[in-house]
Write a protein that holds these residues in place. Structure first.
Motif, short mmCIF file in Angstrom:
data_model
loop_
_atom_site.label_atom_id
_atom_site.label_comp_id
_atom_site.label_asym_id
_atom_site.label_seq_id
_atom_site.Cartn_x
_atom_site.Cartn_y
_atom_site.Cartn_z
N THR A 150 34.48 -17.86 12.38
CA THR A 150 33.35 -17.30 11.62
C THR A 150 31.89 -16.83 10.82
N TYR A 155 30.49 -12.50 11.27
CA TYR A 155 28.70 -12.58 9.88
C TYR A 155 28.50 -12.59 10.00
N GLU A 156 27.22 -13.23 11.28
CA GLU A 156 25.80 -13.17 11.55
C GLU A 156 25.74 -11.47 12.95
N VAL A 196 27.92 -8.77 11.72
CA VAL A 196 28.34 -7.71 10.28
C VAL A 196 26.60 -7.73 9.95
N LEU A 248 24.94 -10.58 8.73
CA LEU A 248 24.35 -11.57 6.65
C LEU A 248 23.89 -12.11 8.04
N SER A 272 22.91 -17.13 7.82
CA SER A 272 23.19 -18.26 7.53
C SER A 272 22.14 -19.24 6.87
N LEU A 278 26.65 -17.01 3.15
CA LEU A 278 26.11 -16.34 4.39
C LEU A 278 25.70 -15.43 3.17
N ASP A 322 22.44 -11.37 2.33
CA ASP A 322 22.01 -10.46 3.22
C ASP A 322 20.85 -10.07 3.10
N VAL A 353 28.72 -14.08 0.87
CA VAL A 353 30.60 -14.67 1.55
C VAL A 353 30.08 -15.94 1.77
N CYS A 377 26.18 -0.61 4.64
CA CYS A 377 25.00 -1.15 5.81
C CYS A 377 24.46 -0.14 6.20
N ASP A 434 37.49 -9.45 10.80
CA ASP A 434 37.05 -11.11 11.11
C ASP A 434 37.77 -12.09 11.64
N LEU A 474 37.08 -5.95 6.92
CA LEU A 474 35.98 -5.62 6.77
C LEU A 474 35.37 -4.02 6.53
#
Length: 466
Positions: free
Chosen positions: A330, A334-335, A338, A340, A342, A355, A357, A364, A409, A443, A449
């Motif tokens: 997960t 997201y890294e 998407v 983002l 961590s 996560l 922005d 997240v 985005c 995801d 998403l």
């Protein structure tokens, strides 16, 4: 400065500032008392200003500067734990000091906070701005080499020393690094507030020697690096502590940092050596918004102002939470897909992640579930949610009654390339009349998403192969 009427202008300036009454407050932060001094705290319509001191120093280093901001700001100057009049801890860390700044700001009821931090205080001030972007709007670092190459060494460990008389203690007071450019009145003032009389009648320094033990600085620096935090840097014009190399490193790691401002004839201890010039430099920076402030999430007060309301505006979406049996996959999605990043996560290692922005806002929150302890995980949810947990099925994946979660985005081509690289199915759709292109992708937990690209040129809408 020349004497006028028997008193130096600087002496009169200092006397007026030191005579300005400060309110002393205290807040408990994770088991220790943090004391802070405040000026103009009754002006609840003003934004906040936090003044953070350096290592082994204390809040009263700011006593001759803080009152000059009253009328435009609600001003606080805290003592970090282990220094000044705050309590002590078994161990110290800069991350803890960041949480102390956050706690003081909240306890004082500050909003739209600007932090001005000298040297050591800049690392916790920047970290606080990173993890609480809605509370802290900008940081001004003074002669701080936060991102220099670090060997793991701290200042030499000091033994707890005591002296028979106050005069003896004051005669031993030294600045680190040394400075010959501090006015004697200022040096005497900060020295007098650096000592206290113990129960045995002897005088000792207020700081705890344990604050010098190596700690978590390197990890915090890695976590903060390359984030677009709204920061400015002030240097002492004659400082040997902050070199051109250190400044280049600071600006490389803080890409939104403004051009450094130099205070002439100041060494490292700028607020003691050239306080009037420093005050002018800080006022100059605060008189204009930092360019990166536009990207910060607005505080509630600013949102009320934007909507022309005096009361609370409608609630805003702050973040969403994803429960997962596969935490690494997960986070990677997201890294890597998407985009983002961590970052700071206050929970137990391996129990989840936050996560962030590109504005440093946590959006997240991922919580790890143990696939071998499903009954226990369900019991924990029931304990937290009560009867609301009756509708939850841990075996079910997907967005459920929530159709999707949307991101604004940039870089449509790059996003498609990353999705293709990971072999993920997705759908792409164009809405020319809206200047909008959308990608829909799931995801690893089946949460859909919606990635929105506005004003993007895209090929005709089509479904990617599953």
């Amino acid at each position: 400065m020349a004497d006028i009427g028997g008193e130096r202008p600087l002496s009169a300036w200092l006397r007026a500032a030191w005579g300005s009454p400060a309110e002393v407050r205290a807040v408990e932060v994770e088991g220790a008392i943090v004391r802070y001094r405040g000026w103009g705290l009754d002006q609840t319509d003003k934004p906040g200003l936090i003044l953070a001191h350096g290592v082994l120093a204390h809040a009263r280093w700011w006593d001759h500067i803080a009152p000059h901001f009253v009328g435009r700001y609600r001003v606080v100057a805290p003592d970090f734990t282990g220094m000044g009049d705050s309590g002590r801890r078994p161990a110290y860390s800069r991350a803890q000091y960041a949480r102390e700044l956050i706690a003081v700001a909240r306890h004082a009821g500050l909003r739209d906070v600007a932090s001005v931090a000298h040297s050591f205080g800049a690392t916790p001030a920047l970290h606080a701005a990173m993890i609480e972007p809605r509370l802290f709007q900008r940081v001004i670092a003074i002669d701080a080499r936060v991102f220099h190459d670090h060997t793991g060494k701290e200042l030499p460990r000091q033994e707890e020393r005591s002296y028979a008389t106050l005069d003896e203690a004051l005669s031993r007071y030294r600045l680190i690094p040394p400075s010959a450019g501090v006015d004697p009145e200022i040096l005497a003032y900060v020295a007098r507030h650096s000592v206290l009389r113990g129960d045995d009648g002897r005088w000792k320094w207020k700081f705890d020697p344990a604050t010098l033990v190596p700690n978590d600085r390197a990890g915090m620096v890695r976590e903060m690096s390359f984030r677009r935090l709204p920061v400015d840097l002030i240097r002492g014009g004659a400082s040997a502590f902050l070199t051109d190399e250190h400044i280049a490193s600071f600006r490389r790691h803080m890409p939104a940092c403004g051009d450094p401002v130099e205070v002439p004839m100041a060494n490292h201890h700028v607020l003691l050596e050239q306080p009037v010039a420093l005050l002018a430099a800080i006022n100059g920076l605060l008189s204009r918004p930092h360019p990166e402030e536009e990207a910060r999430p607005p505080s509630e007060a600013k949102r009320c102002q934007a909507f022309g309301r005096r009361s609370r505006v409608m609630p805003r979406l702050e973040h969403w939470n994803v429960r997962t049996f596969d935490l690494p996959a997960t986070i990677a999605f997201y890294e890597d897909v998407v985009g983002l990043r961590s970052g700071h996560f206050p929970g137990r290692l391996g129990s989840g992640a936050w996560l962030y922005d590109d504005a440093g806002v946590p959006v997240v929150h991922v919580v790890r579930l143990d696939p071998l302890q499903r009954d226990r995980e369900m019991a924990r949810l029931a304990e937290r949610l009560g009867e609301l947990a009756s509708t939850i099925d841990l075996e079910y994946a997907g967005s459920g009654v929530v159709d999707h979660v949307a991101f604004a985005c940039d870089d449509l081509v790059g996003m498609r390339a990353r999705i293709d690289q990971h072999g993920l199915p997705y759908r792409l759709a164009e809405f020319p009349h809206l200047g909008l292109v959308q990608i829909l992708v799931n995801d690893p937990n089946g949460v859909t998403l919606e990635l929105n690209f506005r004003e993007a040129a895209a090929p005709s809408a089509q479904a990617a192969p599953a």
